[in-house]
Write an enzyme that holds these catalytic residues in place. Sequence first.
Site, short mmCIF file in Angstrom:
data_model
loop_
_atom_site.label_atom_id
_atom_site.label_comp_id
_atom_site.label_asym_id
_atom_site.label_seq_id
_atom_site.Cartn_x
_atom_site.Cartn_y
_atom_site.Cartn_z
N THR A 143 26.56 -13.11 -25.92
CA THR A 143 25.62 -13.09 -24.81
C THR A 143 24.40 -13.95 -25.10
O THR A 143 23.99 -14.79 -24.29
CB THR A 143 25.18 -11.64 -24.54
OG1 THR A 143 26.36 -10.86 -24.40
CG2 THR A 143 24.33 -11.51 -23.31
N VAL A 144 23.80 -13.73 -26.28
CA VAL A 144 22.56 -14.46 -26.59
C VAL A 144 22.86 -15.95 -26.81
O VAL A 144 22.14 -16.82 -26.31
CB VAL A 144 21.83 -13.84 -27.81
CG1 VAL A 144 20.57 -14.63 -28.13
CG2 VAL A 144 21.48 -12.38 -27.53
N VAL A 164 12.53 -8.76 -33.06
CA VAL A 164 11.74 -7.60 -32.64
C VAL A 164 11.28 -7.80 -31.20
O VAL A 164 10.66 -8.81 -30.86
CB VAL A 164 10.49 -7.41 -33.54
CG1 VAL A 164 9.68 -6.20 -33.07
CG2 VAL A 164 10.90 -7.24 -34.99
N GLY A 182 12.66 -8.51 -28.38
CA GLY A 182 13.25 -9.56 -27.53
C GLY A 182 12.30 -10.69 -27.20
O GLY A 182 11.86 -11.43 -28.08
N GLY A 192 25.36 -1.25 -19.74
CA GLY A 192 25.43 -2.20 -20.85
C GLY A 192 24.23 -2.16 -21.78
O GLY A 192 24.08 -3.00 -22.65
N GLU A 232 25.66 0.80 -26.59
CA GLU A 232 27.02 0.48 -27.05
C GLU A 232 27.90 1.71 -26.86
O GLU A 232 27.40 2.83 -26.72
CB GLU A 232 27.00 0.15 -28.55
CG GLU A 232 26.05 -0.94 -28.97
CD GLU A 232 26.55 -2.32 -28.61
OE1 GLU A 232 27.76 -2.49 -28.46
OE2 GLU A 232 25.71 -3.22 -28.45
N ASP A 247 17.73 1.13 -34.98
CA ASP A 247 17.28 -0.16 -34.43
C ASP A 247 15.75 -0.21 -34.41
O ASP A 247 15.14 -1.21 -34.80
CB ASP A 247 17.87 -0.31 -33.01
CG ASP A 247 17.40 -1.58 -32.32
OD1 ASP A 247 17.92 -2.66 -32.67
OD2 ASP A 247 16.51 -1.49 -31.46
N LYS A 261 13.07 -2.71 -36.63
CA LYS A 261 11.99 -3.48 -36.01
C LYS A 261 10.62 -3.11 -36.58
O LYS A 261 9.80 -3.98 -36.86
CB LYS A 261 12.02 -3.28 -34.49
CG LYS A 261 13.27 -3.90 -33.85
CD LYS A 261 13.47 -3.42 -32.43
CE LYS A 261 14.70 -4.03 -31.79
NZ LYS A 261 15.08 -3.38 -30.54
N GLY A 276 18.39 -8.23 -24.06
CA GLY A 276 19.09 -8.92 -22.98
C GLY A 276 19.11 -10.41 -23.19
O GLY A 276 18.31 -10.97 -23.95
N1 HSE Z 1 19.66 -2.33 -28.43
C1 HSE Z 1 18.29 -2.75 -28.47
C2 HSE Z 1 17.51 -2.05 -27.38
C3 HSE Z 1 18.11 -4.20 -28.31
O1 HSE Z 1 18.06 -1.27 -26.63
O2 HSE Z 1 16.31 -2.28 -27.31
C4 HSE Z 1 18.46 -4.94 -29.55
O3 HSE Z 1 17.65 -4.55 -30.60
#
Ligand code: HSE
Length: 431
Positions: free
Chosen positions: A13-14, A130, A132, A185, A188, A199, A203, A300
């Site tokens: 995706t990215v 971190v 996005g 989406g 996961e 996650d 960060k 995203g």
């Molecule tokens: N899955 C993370 C979130 C994004 O929901 O913020 C990627 O680190």
Amino acid sequence: MKKAKVGIIGFGTVGTGVASCLIENSSIIKARTGMDLILHKIADLDIERPRGIVLDKNILTTDLNLVLEESDIIVELIGGTTTAKKIILKALQMGKPVVTANKALLAKHGNEIFAAAEKMGTDIYYEASVAGGIPVIKSLREGLAANKIEKIYGILNGTCNYILTQMAQNSQSFEDALKKAQELGYAEAEPSLDIDGFDTAHKIVILASLAYGNWINPNNVYTEGIRNISLSDIKYAKDLGYTIKLFGIAKRMNDDIQVRVHPVMIPNGTIMASINEANNGIFIEGKPIGGTLFYGKGAGMAATSSAVIADIIDIARNLKHSSSRRIPCFTNDKHYGILLPMEEIDSRYYLRINVTDEPGVISKISTILGKEKISISSLIQWETSETSKPVPIVIVTHSTYEKNIMKALKKIQTLSIVHDKINLIRIEDLQ
Ligand code: HSE
């Protein structure tokens, strides 16, 4: 005009977003860098699946070594901590600057990766790791470089924020909200990385390491996710004037620092409490600047591509002016005593305890709290007609040390009038 060849490893995706934006915004990027950034190669195991982007056939390859050899800037977007680490180290050893979005890899192996970049006199940029698209890494490394950072806290995981927002605004159960997050989406199929707080931990480790000048081991960071937050906690929080969020927190406590991840109750009416859906929000306080606030999409294709390309642009500018390492990827200048163990933090606490509704219950619990020098600041027990069933009582404490509350909870949990596991949520008044 100077040219630089960009090689992307990972066409998910990215990777697709980065490729599209490099092509679509090429004239803007050319004007801003004074360089021609050419999308030279993209490597992936699967180069057949349609991605909705038209590319010259010669760009796609399954041979990642070809990308490493032929490109001037390497963009690692495969994620994971094994192959990605090898690729990044190999690129750095070849003296090539690297862009990565890989928070798990940096949180675990940042020290080794940054040392490799330093040794080779090249750069590694990681803005997308971190929050996005929010330029928080750049802010810490550049915009706030004059400051002694006092605290960083905030919402760093969009999936958890989405789930908590659904629970608070639409009275959805945790399970239903998670299911919806998966359908959209955000989460996961195996959602643990997000909902168990890992996650967020990756960060906050990156932010705290940058802020305090010493790479922090994520294994030493207390990490608790949102699985235990129930709708009744959300409702009690509302009654008490709070909202529940999952926070990453890094702050000074005298000469030491604390870094932790867990759900928090924060006062309604604060900006953080109004950051909803899948958005991120980060507060950074430094001296002399005071407080600064960052808000936006933390994940995203679009947001992450924006951050990755900002890094590519920074590297291109460095290449143009032969000024690699103008901004070190990480400055090792530790300026604190120790990373405090969780027992040493202080906080206010919310406790939800299911008890038998009989005389003397509150007194038994408050006696234990009193012995640990924990003062009650408020207490709720709503009337119910069913005295035969356990009833929830909610206690909010004044500030105390984690070690004191844990000692008290251990004793309260063993009382015969206490049913189920006591739920504890830390309160951050954000002052
Ligand atoms: N899955 C993370 C979130 C994004 O929901 O913020 C990627 O680190």
